[in-house]
Design a protein around this motif. Structure first.
Motif, PDB file in Angstrom:
ATOM      1  N   PRO A   1       1.311  -1.057  -0.139  1.00  0.00           N
ATOM      2  CA  PRO A   1       0.181   0.184  -0.331  1.00  0.00           C
ATOM      3  C   PRO A   1       1.180   1.366   0.404  1.00  0.00           C
ATOM      4  CG  PRO A   1       0.138  -1.287   1.777  1.00  0.00           C
ATOM      5  CD  PRO A   1       0.613  -2.112   1.375  1.00  0.00           C
ATOM      6  N   ASP A   2       1.852   1.155   0.381  1.00  0.00           N
ATOM      7  CA  ASP A   2       2.986   2.343   0.461  1.00  0.00           C
ATOM      8  C   ASP A   2       3.316   2.587  -0.971  1.00  0.00           C
ATOM      9  OD1 ASP A   2       6.120   3.247   1.445  1.00  0.00           O
ATOM     10  OD2 ASP A   2       4.617   4.114   2.342  1.00  0.00           O
ATOM     11  N   ALA A   3       3.629   4.090  -1.490  1.00  0.00           N
ATOM     12  CA  ALA A   3       3.604   4.103  -2.782  1.00  0.00           C
ATOM     13  C   ALA A   3       5.516   3.696  -2.535  1.00  0.00           C
ATOM     14  CB  ALA A   3       4.306   5.870  -2.777  1.00  0.00           C
TER      15      ALA A   3
ATOM     16  N   TYR B   1     -13.344  -2.473  -2.582  1.00  0.00           N
ATOM     17  CA  TYR B   1     -14.235  -2.947  -0.940  1.00  0.00           C
ATOM     18  C   TYR B   1     -12.776  -2.830   0.104  1.00  0.00           C
ATOM     19  CZ  TYR B   1     -17.271  -5.425   2.248  1.00  0.00           C
ATOM     20  OH  TYR B   1     -17.273  -5.558   3.060  1.00  0.00           O
ATOM     21  N   LEU B   2     -12.182  -3.036  -0.091  1.00  0.00           N
ATOM     22  CA  LEU B   2     -10.897  -3.332   1.089  1.00  0.00           C
ATOM     23  C   LEU B   2     -10.192  -1.713   1.155  1.00  0.00           C
ATOM     24  CD1 LEU B   2      -9.104  -6.098  -0.078  1.00  0.00           C
ATOM     25  CD2 LEU B   2     -10.462  -6.104   1.992  1.00  0.00           C
ATOM     26  N   ASN B   3     -10.437  -0.989   0.693  1.00  0.00           N
ATOM     27  CA  ASN B   3      -9.702   0.722   0.175  1.00  0.00           C
ATOM     28  C   ASN B   3      -8.674   1.293   0.724  1.00  0.00           C
ATOM     29  OD1 ASN B   3     -12.638   2.037   0.969  1.00  0.00           O
ATOM     30  ND2 ASN B   3     -12.156   1.131   3.750  1.00  0.00           N
ATOM     31  N   VAL B   4      -8.329   0.032  -0.863  1.00  0.00           N
ATOM     32  CA  VAL B   4      -6.331   0.253  -0.557  1.00  0.00           C
ATOM     33  C   VAL B   4      -5.977   1.060  -2.461  1.00  0.00           C
ATOM     34  CG1 VAL B   4      -5.127  -1.649  -2.575  1.00  0.00           C
ATOM     35  CG2 VAL B   4      -6.104  -2.709  -0.805  1.00  0.00           C
ATOM     36  N   HIS B   5      -7.728   1.304  -2.956  1.00  0.00           N
ATOM     37  CA  HIS B   5      -7.266   2.513  -4.264  1.00  0.00           C
ATOM     38  C   HIS B   5      -8.666   3.450  -3.639  1.00  0.00           C
ATOM     39  CE1 HIS B   5      -3.683   0.502  -5.935  1.00  0.00           C
ATOM     40  NE2 HIS B   5      -4.182  -0.508  -5.378  1.00  0.00           N
TER      41      HIS B   5
END
Length: 201
Positions: free
Chosen positions: A72-74, A173-177
């Motif tokens: 998740p981290d850039a 849904y998982l709020n990743v993007h």
């Protein structure tokens, strides 16, 4: 629901996109493909694009460089893309030329382009969905193979439309993007394959 969508994210992880496209090619192509040609492509591609990235991830995790398989981290995503681009270049320069299949060659060129575009956007502080990019790349490649070989693979295309929708839904849904990140990832995947079509279709 969360468990199901998380499983979707694992099953359709971008790490499997290169080998999935390779297997799809040999399943779809009407060309005669001796076992030596198939194994000469499939085995090294599997090692380079699945086994080595997994080992690299484990090493980076132990070193504390990477904390999540979904990155998740850039900054963490940059390491994954560096490794992916390097390994895809090895496939293009070392594997495919030795067992030359033009359709596979440009498929991997397209994947390199998609990875490079995603990396460039990361430097601009924009995180695209690599899951959706991978699914869109594979989906467009299947369409191109179907047109190229004049073979009806409607069921396979229908499955990948559904799978791509599930993958996009899981990332949201998982709020990743965000929706924009998913959409841009989808467009990158499609365009990266479309831009190579003129060289082999």
């Amino acid at each position: 629901m969360r468990l199901f969508l998380r499983a979707i994210s694992y099953i359709f992880h971008p790490i499997f996109v290169p080998i999935a496209g390779t297997l799809a090619y040999f399943l779809i192509t009407p060309k005669y493909s001796p076992l030596e040609l198939q194994s000469g492509n499939i085995l090294p591609i599997f090692i380079l694009t699945v086994i080595i990235p997994i080992i690299s991830y484990l090493i980076l995790t132990n070193l504390g460089v990477v904390s999540s398989v979904f990155n998740p981290d850039a900054k963490e995503r940059r390491y994954s893309l560096y490794i992916a681009i390097l390994l895809l270049l090895m496939v293009v320069y070392k594997v495919v030329p030795n067992n030359y299949t033009i359709e596979l060659y440009y498929y991997f060129v397209g994947l390199i382009g998609a990875s490079a575009a995603s990396l460039l956007l990361l430097f601009l502080n924009f995180k695209t969905s690599l899951h959706v990019t991978g699914m869109a790349s594979l989906f467009m490649y299947l369409i191109c193979l179907s047109v190229h070989f004049e073979i009806n693979i409607t069921l396979a295309l229908g499955f990948f439309i559904l799978a791509t929708g599930l993958v996009a839904t899981s990332r949201l849904y998982l709020n990743v993007h965000s929706k924009t990140e998913v959409l841009i990832g989808f467009l990158i995947g499609l365009l990266s394959q479309l831009l190579t079509v003129r060289f082999w279709l």
